[in-house]
Write an enzyme that holds these catalytic residues in place. Structure first.
Site, PDB file in Angstrom:
ATOM      1  N   TYR A   1       0.840  -1.196   0.000  1.00 56.99           N
ATOM      2  CA  TYR A   1       0.000   0.000   0.000  1.00 56.99           C
ATOM      3  C   TYR A   1       0.881   1.254   0.000  1.00 56.99           C
ATOM      4  O   TYR A   1       2.103   1.166  -0.178  1.00 56.99           O
ATOM      5  CB  TYR A   1      -0.986  -0.060   1.161  1.00 56.99           C
ATOM      6  CG  TYR A   1      -1.918  -1.238   1.023  1.00 56.99           C
ATOM      7  CD1 TYR A   1      -2.906  -1.262   0.038  1.00 56.99           C
ATOM      8  CD2 TYR A   1      -1.767  -2.369   1.826  1.00 56.99           C
ATOM      9  CE1 TYR A   1      -3.734  -2.358  -0.139  1.00 56.99           C
ATOM     10  CE2 TYR A   1      -2.594  -3.476   1.669  1.00 56.99           C
ATOM     11  CZ  TYR A   1      -3.575  -3.467   0.683  1.00 56.99           C
ATOM     12  OH  TYR A   1      -4.381  -4.563   0.508  1.00 56.99           O
TER      13      TYR A   1
ATOM     14  N   ARG B   1      -5.872 -15.480  10.058  1.00 57.47           N
ATOM     15  CA  ARG B   1      -6.997 -16.362   9.753  1.00 57.47           C
ATOM     16  C   ARG B   1      -7.326 -17.325  10.896  1.00 57.47           C
ATOM     17  O   ARG B   1      -8.463 -17.764  11.013  1.00 57.47           O
ATOM     18  CB  ARG B   1      -6.718 -17.139   8.468  1.00 57.47           C
ATOM     19  CG  ARG B   1      -5.427 -17.947   8.437  1.00 57.47           C
ATOM     20  CD  ARG B   1      -5.220 -18.567   7.053  1.00 57.47           C
ATOM     21  NE  ARG B   1      -4.052 -19.413   6.969  1.00 57.47           N
ATOM     22  CZ  ARG B   1      -2.861 -19.037   6.532  1.00 57.47           C
ATOM     23  NH1 ARG B   1      -2.696 -17.777   6.150  1.00 57.47           N
ATOM     24  NH2 ARG B   1      -1.849 -19.878   6.478  1.00 57.47           N
TER      25      ARG B   1
END
Length: 375
Positions: A186, A325
């Site tokens: 990013y 996760r």
């Protein structure tokens, strides 16, 4: 379910630890994970309060990336933190987590070239006009990324100010602190990397030039809310979102040297491996808390939840372990790991872009699963 019959015994993992202004009940951190469950205008929805409150037993929750300004938006239904409605929406989330006994930081992320006019209504900006060679998900489906507009010096200064304002908004929203996201391809990572930063002004070229923007953002955020409330996330060597750093082994030691005396509360390294010389060098150079996100095999939840890698990282100098996760699929992860209980597998089809409860707030706790099994 995935079973962990004999979880490794990791000294100190479930013991209290101090982090800046916070007393954490354990060393497990819920890593920030984009889930696209906010409203189209970036306001967090009530379902997000439920999701995070379910996972409040984590030592620390780092909430998913929130954008500091409109042009920084990446994908649809991403949370933001640059107006009053967004602050109010996040306050409902932090209130719910606090009521459940939890503690939260908010990750601040500007997408840079990882964005699309269909998502933000604006042309993405970046250090240089180098487009992402991948598609971007939009309300109109996957679209080819557009060529970003090179940021002017004034836009760089205003973006630094936007990060500082977003940090103040985060504190107003009830967060204990913020994590500056300089990882995973990013905007801040784009400034660090040679492949995306082709500037010839003081923000490009040499390592010193390419780390300048990240350092200015971190200093501004620390000045705005206090360095003890600020963490930094990096992903050395990552190629996510088309990143080509070029000089990883020189880049990150220079960045850490630049920031080591700022008093930041933590450094968060993505996909950390304790056998890598760079990890050991950064650990030796960083004077404060180090959060390590282990490099786990595959795309699912490991049989032991990542505990083997967590133990190796703690033994290698990490102070806290960030899991993604594994926390996503197991809202009561701390209790499950402590007891060596079965783990829920992750449901990949519901990770992003789909909205709603499925694969988000409907993962069962161990108590729920046991009760259903006896019916």
């Amino acid at each position: 379910m995935t079973h962990t019959p004999h979880p490794p015994q990791i000294p100190g993992l479930f013991e209290p630890v101090r982090l800046g202004p916070l007393d954490l009940p354990n060393r497990l951190v819920m890593a920030p994970m984009t889930r696209n469950r906010a409203a189209a205008d970036g306001v967090p929805l009530p379902i997000m309060a439920t999701y995070y409150a379910q996972r409040a037993t984590a030592g620390l929750i780092v909430a998913e990336a929130a954008t500091p300004n409109a042009v920084g938006q990446t994908y649809p239904d991403i949370a933001a933190i640059h107006n009053a409605a967004q602050v109010a929406g996040w306050r409902r989330v932090t209130d719910a987590v606090r009521a459940a006994g939890g503690r939260m930081f908010l990750q601040l992320q500007h997408g840079g070239r990882v964005g699309h006019p269909y998502n933000s209504g604006l042309t993405p900006v970046a250090p240089s006009p180098v487009p992402l060679l991948e598609t971007i998900f939009t309300p109109n489906g996957h679209q080819q990324a557009v060529v970003p507009r090179e940021m002017t010096l004034e836009e760089i200064r205003s973006t630094v100010a936007d990060f500082a304002a977003a940090a103040r908004n985060a504190i107003d929203a009830g967060f204990a602190g913020v994590e500056v996201h300089a990882a995973n391809g990013y905007l801040l990572h784009q400034f660090l990397a040679q492949g995306t930063n082709r500037r010839t002004d003081p923000y490009g070229g040499s390592v010193a030039g390419r780390i300048r923007f990240v350092a200015e953002v971190v200093h501004a955020v620390a000045d705005a809310i206090g360095p003890e409330r600020v963490g930094l996330r990096i992903s050395p060597g990552s190629t996510v979102n088309g990143i080509e750093e070029g000089d990883t082994d020189a880049l990150y030691p220079a960045l850490i040297k630049e920031l080591a005396d700022t008093g930041l509360t933590y450094l968060h390294i993505v996909r950390a491996r304790p056998d890598q010389p760079l990890f050991r060098e950064l650990r030796a150079s960083w004077p404060a808390t180090l959060i390590a996100n282990p490099s786990l095999p595959g795309d699912g939840v490991p049989a032991d939840g990542g505990m083997r890698q967590a133990g190796a990282l703690l033994a290698g100098g990490a102070d806290l372990i960030a899991l993604g996760r594994t926390f996503l699929a197991n809202p009561d992860l701390v209790a499950r790991l402590r007891a060596g209980a079965p783990l829920n597998p992750i449901r990949d089809a519901y990770l992003m872009y789909v909205g709603g409860e499925t694969g988000y707030t409907d993962y069962p706790t161990l108590a729920t699963a046991c009760a259903e099994a006896t019916v």
